[in-house]
Design a protein around this motif. Structure first.
Motif, mmCIF file in Angstrom:
data_model
loop_
_atom_site.group_PDB
_atom_site.id
_atom_site.type_symbol
_atom_site.label_atom_id
_atom_site.label_comp_id
_atom_site.label_asym_id
_atom_site.label_seq_id
_atom_site.Cartn_x
_atom_site.Cartn_y
_atom_site.Cartn_z
ATOM 1 N N ASP A 194 -60.194 -63.292 19.302
ATOM 2 C CA ASP A 194 -61.280 -63.170 20.370
ATOM 3 C C ASP A 194 -62.512 -63.639 19.788
ATOM 4 O OD1 ASP A 194 -61.195 -59.575 19.006
ATOM 5 O OD2 ASP A 194 -62.243 -61.417 18.122
ATOM 6 N N ASP B 200 -59.806 -61.434 24.925
ATOM 7 C CA ASP B 200 -61.079 -61.056 26.029
ATOM 8 C C ASP B 200 -60.664 -61.749 27.123
ATOM 9 O OD1 ASP B 200 -62.627 -60.618 23.639
ATOM 10 O OD2 ASP B 200 -63.004 -62.684 23.116
ATOM 11 N N GLY B 201 -61.723 -61.531 28.202
ATOM 12 C CA GLY B 201 -61.275 -62.242 29.595
ATOM 13 C C GLY B 201 -61.072 -61.153 30.571
ATOM 14 N N ASN B 202 -61.207 -61.575 31.694
ATOM 15 C CA ASN B 202 -60.844 -60.503 32.961
ATOM 16 C C ASN B 202 -60.348 -61.416 34.123
ATOM 17 O OD1 ASN B 202 -63.345 -61.154 34.851
ATOM 18 N ND2 ASN B 202 -64.212 -61.143 32.664
ATOM 19 N N ALA C 209 -63.589 -66.903 27.681
ATOM 20 C CA ALA C 209 -63.413 -65.507 27.880
ATOM 21 C C ALA C 209 -64.462 -64.819 27.484
ATOM 22 C CB ALA C 209 -62.144 -65.131 27.164
ATOM 23 N N ALA C 210 -65.024 -64.707 26.807
ATOM 24 C CA ALA C 210 -66.404 -63.765 26.259
ATOM 25 C C ALA C 210 -67.354 -64.126 27.364
ATOM 26 C CB ALA C 210 -66.461 -64.202 24.919
ATOM 27 N N ASP D 37 -66.234 -62.383 30.416
ATOM 28 C CA ASP D 37 -66.501 -61.000 30.306
ATOM 29 C C ASP D 37 -68.351 -60.682 30.440
ATOM 30 O OD1 ASP D 37 -64.168 -60.362 27.591
ATOM 31 O OD2 ASP D 37 -63.860 -60.258 29.915
ATOM 32 N N ARG D 38 -68.968 -61.416 29.850
ATOM 33 C CA ARG D 38 -70.558 -61.390 29.997
ATOM 34 C C ARG D 38 -70.732 -61.311 31.411
ATOM 35 N NH1 ARG D 38 -74.694 -61.968 26.368
ATOM 36 N NH2 ARG D 38 -73.339 -61.016 25.094
ATOM 37 N N ALA E 167 -68.837 -60.818 34.086
ATOM 38 C CA ALA E 167 -68.035 -59.813 34.762
ATOM 39 C C ALA E 167 -68.938 -58.397 34.667
ATOM 40 C CB ALA E 167 -67.024 -59.535 34.318
ATOM 41 N N GLU F 4 -66.738 -58.304 38.778
ATOM 42 C CA GLU F 4 -65.666 -59.255 38.392
ATOM 43 C C GLU F 4 -65.343 -59.857 39.876
ATOM 44 O OE1 GLU F 4 -62.556 -57.012 35.252
ATOM 45 O OE2 GLU F 4 -61.881 -57.463 37.198
#
Ligand SMILES: NC(=O)C1=CN([C@@H]2O[C@H](COP(=O)(O)OP(=O)(O)OC[C@H]3O[C@@H](n4cnc5c(N)ncnc54)[C@H](O)[C@@H]3O)[C@@H](O)[C@H]2O)[C@H](O)CC1
Ligand SMILES: [K+]
Length: 510
Positions: free
Chosen positions: A234, A432-434, A472-473, A476-477, A479, A483
């Motif tokens: 991560d 990490d990620g979404n 990915a981080a 996430d930020r 999101a 999303e």
């Protein structure tokens, strides 16, 4: 008291991931080599799960334990016994005949009965549960879930109470993360002894909920006896690879990235990759693109240098000046793109190869020692000459095969992007990620990020790992504002704060 890593934050989750067989081997070593009885491990697992659920949902008073006939069920009986002793309302609904319980599971069931518990045959879920404990299936899942087992799992997924999965969401394959028929969609999963790699692959991210872990106080020496099959990465961890900028740094020290792409009508891909490279810390970024739109590609991003390239003759001098070349975003497969790909492929520069350049590579396979390939499952399938379903069925195997055939470092994108390099290190999966990142241009941004890190001195495998995690981080930020509707440009906007370790609440400016 057995220590647990209580919170689901990824900082405390181990980076070591294991397959079911490896966890069974760890259990065997703990039992045979260190004299920790199987029943003791089961009691510890149940106690860890019970303490965790009391801490996480202190107001839950009516528990329903769905118990299978293996040791996962045995864990469930331990939880039920502890809840009973605490005066909570608890029902154990047994799938399969209780008589089939063996060994530690039978002993746990007997202890539950001795404490006054009365297991019931499963005939449907009660409607008044505050919390459902999924103790149906763990690492012993052997086949597609059918019949009453599938009905029970579907009933769990159709109701509204929170669900705590013991060791694994039932129905999820511990190694591939595939749901075999149907799998529990848990609010949280507490995994024991070895964090199962399936929680981070395939359907795992959709089924696991928050992830908690406990080693059940097994001695660290036990783990030294089992090699990792996969490592979880991560940005908290990978960000360490990028030290602080020297005070004397100048733009020449931070890498010159050349982005090659943007056929007519596809200029946005090259623009996104170029801006992402700047935001990930590249000192200089040049975009080599089609003459049709070169003049205005950097209108509102003057920091990008842009050159119109008609073919190899105009591309070669740009490659000569670059430290790393990222080729593919919006490249197209027409003659223009093909000639540029052949030119870049023939250069001695480190490459990041994405999108249509991967499709051209699939047409004329070649190996590269020092490149990073970033296929999504469809591009991976074309490179391997298989169906997409075969890639998705066992992603670690597909990534391994891609790296064996094409060399360099491979990023197999998707939920839980996988990185397979040619070092002795086990492959890595980014936690990490979404799903908001499944949006047009997200892959172009990743290409720019990896190229920027490559240009700042990371080798192919490290640039791939750190680049996937930074991307990915940042996703996430982005999101945090939702999303749905997340744009690739939002990921670009978040890169700088995340790359510098600046929290969301520390920077309110865009
Ligand atoms: N061994 C230990 O000391 C500890 C184990 N822990 C827990 O144990 C499970 C693994 O237990 P195991 O008995 O091997 O398997 P399961 O309980 O997952 O279930 C196997 C059981 O279920 C049947 N089965 C398999 N697939 C299906 C299916 N599709 N439909 C119906 N039934 C199925 C199979 O025939 C077996 O009878 C591990 O996950 C932990 O939860 C402790 O946590 C630690 C100590
Ligand atoms: K389970």
């Amino acid at each position: 008291m057995t220590s647990i890593r209580p919170m689901p934050d990824r900082d405390r989750l181990p980076h070591a991931l294991y397959r079911a067989e490896q966890v069974r081997n760890l259990e065997r070593i703990a039992i045979k080599g260190y004299g920790i009885a199987g029943l003791e491990l089961m009691n510890r697992a149940g106690a860890v799960a019970y303490r965790m659920l009391r801490a996480r949902w202190p107001t839950a008073r009516r528990l329903v334990v769905l118990a299978g006939v293996g040791n996962n069920g045995g864990d469930g009986f331990v939880v039920a016994r502890l809840a009973l002793a605490d005066g909570l309302s608890v029902r154990v609904l047994q799938l399969g005949e209780t008589e089939r319980l063996r060994g530690e599971a039978a002993e746990s069931c007997a202890a539950y009965r001795a404490a006054g518990g009365v297991p019931e045959a499963y005939r449907g879920l009660p409607r008044d549960a505050d919390l459902i404990i999924d103790a149906l299936l763990g690492t012993g899942l052997e086949r597609t879930v059918e019949g009453i087992w599938a009905e029970a799992i579907q009933a769990v997924n159709d109701q509204r109470a929170r669900v705590l999965a013991l060791d694994l969401p039932s129905g999820l394959h511990a190694d591939t993360g595939r749901a075999l028929g149907v799998a529990v969609r848990a609010t949280a999963t507490v995994s024991f002894i070895g964090l199962k790699q399936g929680l981070f692959l395939g359907d795992g991210p959709d089924c696991r909920g928050e992830v908690h872990f406990s080693a059940l106080d097994i001695p660290a020496a036990v783990y030294a006896r089992e090699i990792l099959s996969l490592r979880r990465i991560d940005w908290d961890q990978q960000g360490q690879l990028l030290g602080p900028r020297p005070r004397t740094a100048h733009k020449g020290d931070c890498g010159h990235v050349l982005i090659v792409g943007g056929a007519p009508g596809m200029s946005g891909a090259a623009r996104l990759a170029g801006e992402a490279a700047l935001r990930a810390g590249a000192g200089l970024v040049t975009v080599a693109t089609h003459p049709d739109h070169a003049a205005w590609l950097n209108l509102n991003r003057p920091e990008l240098m842009v050159s119109a390239v008609a073919g190899p003759k105009t591309l070669e001098p740009l490659i000569a000046r670059a430290d790393v070349v990222a080729i593919g975003p919006g490249l197209g497969r027409a003659d223009w793109g093909r000639r540029l790909w052949q030119c870049a492929q023939g250069s001695a520069k480190p490459l990041v190869v994405d999108a249509d350049a991967l499709n051209l590579l699939a047409e004329t396979p070649a190996r590269g020692a020092d490149w990073v390939l970033t296929p999504h499952p469809g591009e991976a399938a074309r490179l391997l000459g298989v169906r997409v379903s075969e890639v998705e069925e066992d992603r670690p195997r597909a990534a391994r095969e891609l790296q064996r055939r094409f060399g360099g470092a491979v990023v197999l994108k998707g939920a839980g992007s996988l990185i397979q390099g040619d070092s002795q290190r086990p492959p890595a999966v980014c936690s990490d990620g979404n799903p908001g990142m499944a949006t047009a241009g997200s892959g172009d941004v990743l290409t720019g990020v990896i190229a920027a890190l490559r240009g700042q001195g990371l080798d192919a495998e490290d640039a791939a790992c750190a680049g996937v995690c930074l991307h990915a981080a940042a996703g996430d930020r982005a999101a945090l504002r939702g999303e749905r509707g997340l744009l690739a440009g939002d990921i670009v906007s978040a890169l700088r704060a995340v790359a510098n370790g600046i929290g969301e609440d520390e920077c309110r400016f865009d």
